[in-house]
Design a protein around this motif. Structure first.
Motif, PDB file in Angstrom:
ATOM      1  N   MET A   1       0.742  -1.219  -0.180  1.00 46.76           N
ATOM      2  CA  MET A   1      -0.018   0.018  -0.092  1.00 46.76           C
ATOM      3  C   MET A   1       0.866   1.182   0.011  1.00 46.76           C
ATOM      4  N   CYS A   2       0.559   2.301  -0.782  1.00 47.00           N
ATOM      5  CA  CYS A   2       1.498   3.263  -0.929  1.00 47.00           C
ATOM      6  C   CYS A   2       0.759   4.764  -0.084  1.00 47.00           C
ATOM      7  N   VAL A   3       1.836   5.389   0.538  1.00 44.58           N
ATOM      8  CA  VAL A   3       1.686   6.256   1.581  1.00 44.58           C
ATOM      9  C   VAL A   3       2.138   7.559   1.188  1.00 44.58           C
ATOM     10  N   PHE A   4       1.885   8.086  -0.016  1.00 38.91           N
ATOM     11  CA  PHE A   4       2.415   9.558  -0.562  1.00 38.91           C
ATOM     12  C   PHE A   4       1.302  10.141  -1.253  1.00 38.91           C
ATOM     13  N   CYS A   5       1.147  11.527  -0.921  1.00 36.98           N
ATOM     14  CA  CYS A   5       0.569  12.388  -2.059  1.00 36.98           C
ATOM     15  C   CYS A   5       1.323  13.039  -3.094  1.00 36.98           C
ATOM     16  N   GLN A   6       0.617  13.453  -4.057  1.00 36.06           N
ATOM     17  CA  GLN A   6       1.335  13.896  -5.268  1.00 36.06           C
ATOM     18  C   GLN A   6       2.437  14.917  -4.747  1.00 36.06           C
ATOM     19  N   ASP A   7       3.602  15.171  -5.252  1.00 34.58           N
ATOM     20  CA  ASP A   7       4.307  16.062  -5.042  1.00 34.58           C
ATOM     21  C   ASP A   7       5.137  16.149  -3.491  1.00 34.58           C
ATOM     22  N   ARG A   8       4.910  14.964  -2.976  1.00 36.29           N
ATOM     23  CA  ARG A   8       5.254  14.464  -1.615  1.00 36.29           C
ATOM     24  C   ARG A   8       6.241  13.434  -1.476  1.00 36.29           C
ATOM     25  N   VAL A   9       7.293  13.643  -0.596  1.00 38.64           N
ATOM     26  CA  VAL A   9       8.372  12.456  -0.544  1.00 38.64           C
ATOM     27  C   VAL A   9       8.200  12.023   0.834  1.00 38.64           C
ATOM     28  N   VAL A  10       7.383  10.871   1.050  1.00 32.38           N
ATOM     29  CA  VAL A  10       7.528  10.055   2.367  1.00 32.38           C
ATOM     30  C   VAL A  10       8.704   9.242   2.585  1.00 32.38           C
ATOM     31  N   ILE A  11       9.420   9.620   3.711  1.00 31.61           N
ATOM     32  CA  ILE A  11      10.768   8.729   3.996  1.00 31.61           C
ATOM     33  C   ILE A  11      10.516   7.339   4.871  1.00 31.61           C
ATOM     34  N   GLY A  12       9.890   7.863   6.039  1.00 31.83           N
ATOM     35  CA  GLY A  12       9.773   6.895   7.089  1.00 31.83           C
ATOM     36  C   GLY A  12       8.154   6.426   7.327  1.00 31.83           C
ATOM     37  N   VAL A  13       7.931   5.244   7.844  1.00 28.47           N
ATOM     38  CA  VAL A  13       6.432   4.921   8.085  1.00 28.47           C
ATOM     39  C   VAL A  13       6.651   3.981   9.257  1.00 28.47           C
ATOM     40  N   ALA A  14       5.701   4.364  10.290  1.00 27.16           N
ATOM     41  CA  ALA A  14       5.298   3.577  11.353  1.00 27.16           C
ATOM     42  C   ALA A  14       3.857   3.226  11.875  1.00 27.16           C
ATOM     43  N   TYR A  15       3.682   2.487  12.686  1.00 29.25           N
ATOM     44  CA  TYR A  15       2.399   1.834  12.878  1.00 29.25           C
ATOM     45  C   TYR A  15       2.113   1.757  14.312  1.00 29.25           C
ATOM     46  N   ASP A  16       0.976   2.407  14.637  1.00 24.70           N
ATOM     47  CA  ASP A  16       0.436   2.288  16.121  1.00 24.70           C
ATOM     48  C   ASP A  16      -0.729   1.077  16.109  1.00 24.70           C
TER      49      ASP A  16
END
Length: 250
Positions: A1-16
């Motif tokens: 699953m992808c977590v980014f919006c247009q023109d955004r660069v997501v580097i790290g992801v974490a989950y609660d």
């Protein structure tokens, strides 16, 4: 699953796993935000005094959020709603990136890929007892993960092109894979390590016991894969992969 919006660069992801929320760092905002795993509105948490937030980690027991900023050269902490923010460390850091927690023991681990002196460090979550765990035979330690089941801290190094693991208590170090291409992020689930690779543009699975690659997952589109985490259906059992992906720029 992808977590980014247009023109955004997501580097790290974490989950609660308690509230089923996904948290991520965005270096183009820059910002730290969250949203429900099931979908919904993006909730901004930290928008000020950020330059390049990259690594992100959660302590689901104490309800704390930790992140690294590779331009401010800081490691910071706040509550999960972004309140009570404070700097844990702002010295002896050059390029801090990955950060992970061990909630059961109240420990924090992070890596600094400073090309003149890369290292992996550890401290208590309140910032006390800061210690260098690894400083030899490192190149560019991009990815870091902690497996609470067997208390193993593992890292993926784009400089040495290796994946290694260590018992941070006994300081026993073991090579898991070598000759890999360009790993970025790393996550552990059971006996399997999953790392994202910029050159292969894939997620690669490695069995820690056999020390062999077992699977490769390719995004549908040509993409540079950044952060990776797991999304347990319960704390802490059952999991699914959750990625941040950014398309190649022309």
């Amino acid at each position: 699953m992808c977590v980014f919006c247009q023109d955004r660069v997501v580097i790290g992801v974490a989950y609660d796993c308690m509230e089923k929320m996904v948290y991520w760092t965005d270096i183009t905002g820059p910002a730290i935000s969250k949203a429900r795993l099931s979908g919904g509105d993006i909730i901004p948490l930290i928008l000020n005094e950020l330059q390049s937030p990259e690594g992100i980690a959660i302590d689901h027991i104490s309800r704390l959020l930790f992140w690294t900023d590779s331009m401010r050269d800081t490691i910071e902490v706040s509550k999960l709603d972004g309140s009570h923010r404070r700097v844990l460390f702002d010295t002896d850091l050059v390029n801090p990136r990955p950060i992970v927690t061990n909630p059961a023991y109240g420990r924090l681990y992070w890596a600094d890929w400073n090309r003149d002196g890369p290292k992996i460090e550890m401290s208590n979550m309140d910032g006390t007892e800061r210690t260098v765990l690894v400083k030899d035979d490192l190149g560019l330690p991009n990815g870091l993960t902690f497996n609470p089941g067997d208390q193993q801290l593992c890292w993926a190094d784009a400089g040495t092109r290796k994946v290694e693991c260590m018992d941070p208590h006994r300081r026993l170090r073991r090579q898991i894979a070598e000759g890999i291409q360009y790993p970025f992020a790393l996550v552990s689930f059971g006996r399997t390590l999953y790392y994202t690779d910029w050159r292969r543009e894939a997620v690669v699975a490695v069995d820690r016991q056999s020390e062999r690659e077992t699977e490769e997952f390719l995004p549908q589109k040509r993409s540079r894969v950044y952060g990776i985490t797991t999304t347990p259906t319960q704390c802490p059992q059952g999991t699914a992969l959750y990625l941040s992906v950014h398309p190649e720029q022309s």
